[in-house]
Design a protein around this motif. Structure first.
Motif, PDB file in Angstrom:
ATOM      1  N   LYS A  27       4.133 -25.303  12.606  1.00 22.64           N
ATOM      2  CA  LYS A  27       3.684 -25.187  11.133  1.00 22.64           C
ATOM      3  C   LYS A  27       2.176 -24.616  11.646  1.00 22.64           C
ATOM      4  N   ASP A  29      -0.977 -25.513  11.888  1.00 25.59           N
ATOM      5  CA  ASP A  29      -2.108 -25.978  11.017  1.00 25.59           C
ATOM      6  C   ASP A  29      -3.000 -27.042  11.684  1.00 25.59           C
ATOM      7  N   HIS A 371      -3.837 -14.327   6.784  1.00 28.86           N
ATOM      8  CA  HIS A 371      -2.733 -13.649   5.726  1.00 28.86           C
ATOM      9  C   HIS A 371      -2.843 -12.149   5.788  1.00 28.86           C
ATOM     10  N   ARG A 412       0.605 -11.478   4.403  1.00 29.52           N
ATOM     11  CA  ARG A 412       1.531 -12.612   4.446  1.00 29.52           C
ATOM     12  C   ARG A 412       0.919 -13.600   3.840  1.00 29.52           C
ATOM     13  N   PRO A 413       1.716 -14.048   2.352  1.00 26.80           N
ATOM     14  CA  PRO A 413       1.036 -15.058   1.628  1.00 26.80           C
ATOM     15  C   PRO A 413       0.997 -16.302   2.137  1.00 26.80           C
ATOM     16  N   ARG A 414       2.023 -16.636   3.355  1.00 23.81           N
ATOM     17  CA  ARG A 414       2.295 -17.929   3.847  1.00 23.81           C
ATOM     18  C   ARG A 414       2.934 -19.026   2.965  1.00 23.81           C
ATOM     19  N   ILE A 415       3.970 -18.400   2.418  1.00 21.32           N
ATOM     20  CA  ILE A 415       4.623 -19.438   1.497  1.00 21.32           C
ATOM     21  C   ILE A 415       5.949 -19.523   1.950  1.00 21.32           C
ATOM     22  N   VAL A 416       6.830 -20.224   1.172  1.00 22.51           N
ATOM     23  CA  VAL A 416       8.388 -20.241   1.407  1.00 22.51           C
ATOM     24  C   VAL A 416       8.995 -19.150   1.723  1.00 22.51           C
ATOM     25  N   ASP A 418       8.541 -17.271   4.177  1.00 17.79           N
ATOM     26  CA  ASP A 418       7.491 -16.140   4.775  1.00 17.79           C
ATOM     27  C   ASP A 418       7.764 -14.624   4.646  1.00 17.79           C
ATOM     28  N   SER A 420       6.345 -11.012   3.588  1.00 18.75           N
ATOM     29  CA  SER A 420       5.322 -10.104   3.984  1.00 18.75           C
ATOM     30  C   SER A 420       5.451  -8.622   3.201  1.00 18.75           C
TER      31      SER A 420
END
Length: 579
Positions: A27, A29, A371, A412-416, A418, A420
């Motif tokens: 993750k 985080d 991002h 990279r918005p770092r959402i499901v 991933d 780019s």
């Protein structure tokens, strides 16, 4: 690099951190943490020493015990075991957000943070940089990821990050001082219509097999490495009237010795046939040159200088064999998310052509926040360049004054899944003297930029495999050319990636010359618009020892080619096994 890790281990007398166990956090985080005992307390400055770090306690720092009972700064005493969460600032100070006193007082030492750098260091060893500490990884280190514990696979190479390096694993080591390692690659490449003319059947299908075996030994500061290479290609032309043919070869590859901390501490001397690599492969990559090379590192600055020549490989082009190369590179990590590099390449050609470029380059690499990632390469070329005048038979040598740039940004918005998104622009300057009528002599300096001849122009965005970032079909040298690129990628899982790219090509000065491409067709020299290309790249790498790569390209010719010119395509599949 960039993966967040928890490292458990202990400090060594030289100040490095020997890792017993490294756990990768998928993750990413958790931020940055320290776990250890308080070494000293400065009540007046509200500071602690933990694992050698200066920890600054602020009024908003949350202090507690494991039972969540609040405590005050006065409760923090030398010898207590604590967990510190916060952020490290340039200079090494650690700003604490939370400090928790642990109940168990066993002497465990842990650090948590992103991997800032990776460098190989001999048989079964690698050096990671986490929280600006050198973390030593060896064969006894447990690496724990999503798939459970396993030993680390460490690449062999004089510089880190080269995906083509062989791997040292627990399985291919023989004792403490020897490793026998290898790689097998199976590839099939299918190229269609390279002359952009469907009235003529051309192109070919080329299955190929490549193998490499390496031998590495290390005793203290002495390291020796040698490898043997073999390859076999079978060419099947699409024209049924042509005869297929095959070729194969076996030859020596890298063969060098390295002396660490020689001729002085912090320096390493490497002598022999060795690979030259830099991360974007824009200046040089993957060319074995016979060299004397000096590496050095001091704090956040690393450098290398070398003198090299191709002495033995007769399969290489004549330009490599005629040139004596002087190469220098300096990297300065200004902070964790920003690096500055400088390059100097001089290829001294003593033949009558005097193709002796001098390239001075500056690169900026950054990944501010979570991002964005960006790069910028700026290069100036001087030196001399010669050519044979076909009319007079005279060799014309001109001074060179040219420039190039390559800049890009990935978001990279770092959402499901991933995703780019990338945009980039590259320019290699041209020269209007290229369009002179036959027999007319050029004057002034040559403004055409030429890359070094050692480049490969390969890289990856957010994917697991690299590709030709100027296009799989055209795959040009950046000379007299402007390239606009847009890309989108998905990373649905750590081992899998998909990238879709679009390129638009335009000559800086209209010319009939197109350097080092896969195409057989030549532009008219009347219009600068060469065309556009779509590329698809799929990569799968479930572990470092296995990789599957599929690439495809579709080039649509533009107005620089005849009106009846038709598209060219390429498809490549490659499987790689390391052992």
């Amino acid at each position: 690099m960039g993966a967040e890790v928890e490292v458990r281990g202990k400090f060594r007398p030289d100040g490095s951190f020997l890792a017993d166990r490294i756990e990768v956090d998928p993750k990413g985080d958790r931020g940055e943490e320290l776990r250890g005992t308080i070494e000293s307390v400065d009540p007046q400055a509200q500071r602690l020493k933990v694992l050698g770090f200066t920890v600054q306690v602020w009024p908003d720092t949350r202090l507690s015990r494991e039972s969540e009972q609040p405590v005050s700064f006065e409760d923090l005493a030398p010898g207590l075991r604590v967990k510190v969460e916060g952020r490290r600032f340039p200079g090494g100070a650690f700003r604490a957000k939370k400090i928790r006193i642990r109940q168990n007082l066993y002497p465990e030492q842990k650090i948590v943070g992103p991997v800032e750098a990776i460098a190989p260091s001999g048989v079964g060893l690698a050096i990671l940089r986490v929280l600006d500490l050198p973390v030593v990884v060896n064969v006894m280190t447990d690496l724990v990821a999503e798939n459970g514990p396993r030993r680390p696979a460490i690449s062999v190479g004089l510089t880190s990050g080269d995906e083509d390096d062989l791997l040292i694993t627990e399985r291919n080591q023989i004792g403490d001082h020897l490793a026998v390692l290898g790689e097998l690659r199976i590839r099939d490449e299918n190229l269609s219509n390279p002359d952009l003319d469907t009235s003529v059947v051309d192109g070919q299908d080329v299955p190929a097999l490549f193998g490499t075996v390496g031998f590495l030994t290390e005793f203290d500061s002495f390291l020796a490495y040698a490898e043997a290479l073999g390859e076999h290609d079978h060419y099947f032309p699409k024209d049924t009237s042509s005869v297929d043919n095959e070729s194969g070869s076996a030859r020596g590859g890298q063969a060098y010795i390295r002396l660490a901390d020689f001729p002085a501490p912090g320096l390493s001397l490497v002598v022999g046939r060795q690979k030259f690599y830099e991360t974007r492969r824009w200046y040089y990559d993957n060319r074995n040159l016979d060299a004397v090379r000096l590496f050095g590192e001091h704090g956040r600055v690393a450098f290398q200088v070398s003198l090299s020549r191709d002495l033995f490989d007769e399969t290489r082009n004549q330009r490599d064999q005629d040139a004596t190369n002087r190469i220098a590179e300096v990297r300065w990590d200004l902070r964790r998310d920003l690096a500055l590099q400088a390059f100097y390449l001089n290829r001294d050609d003593r033949t009558e052509l005097r193709n002796s470029p001098e390239i001075l380059g500056l690169r900026v690499l950054g990944d501010p926040g979570t991002h964005l990632e960006f790069w910028a390469d700026l290069a100036h070329e001087a030196g001399t360049r010669g050519r044979l005048d076909s009319t007079t038979g005279e060799i014309i040598v001109r001074d060179v004054r040219a420039h190039a740039l390559d800049v890009g940004l990935t978001y990279r918005p770092r959402i499901v899944l991933d995703p780019s998104f990338t945009a980039s622009f590259a320019l290699g300057s041209g020269d209007d003297q290229l369009t002179l009528p036959s027999g007319q002599q050029p004057h002034g300096a040559d403004g055409t930029f030429r890359q070094s001849g050692l480049q490969r122009n390969r890289g990856s965005l957010n994917g697991v495999v690299s590709f030709h970032y100027y296009g799989e079909v055209l795959d040009p040298e950046l000379t007299n050319l402007r390239i606009q690129t847009l890309g989108a990628g998905l990373r649905p899982g750590r081992p899998l990636s998909l990238d879709l790219l679009f390129h638009r090509y335009r000559q800086d000065v209209p010319s009939r010359r197109l350097e080092n491409t896969e195409l057989d067709a030549k532009p008219s020299g009347l219009d600068p618009h060469l065309g556009s290309e779509w590329d698809l790249v799929v990569g799968y790498e479930p572990r470092k020892e296995f990789e599957l790569r599929l690439t495809g390209g579709y080039f649509q010719p533009g107005k620089a080619f005849p009106a009846d010119a038709t598209p060219s395509t390429i498809a490549t599949v490659q499987a790689r096994f390391r052992f």
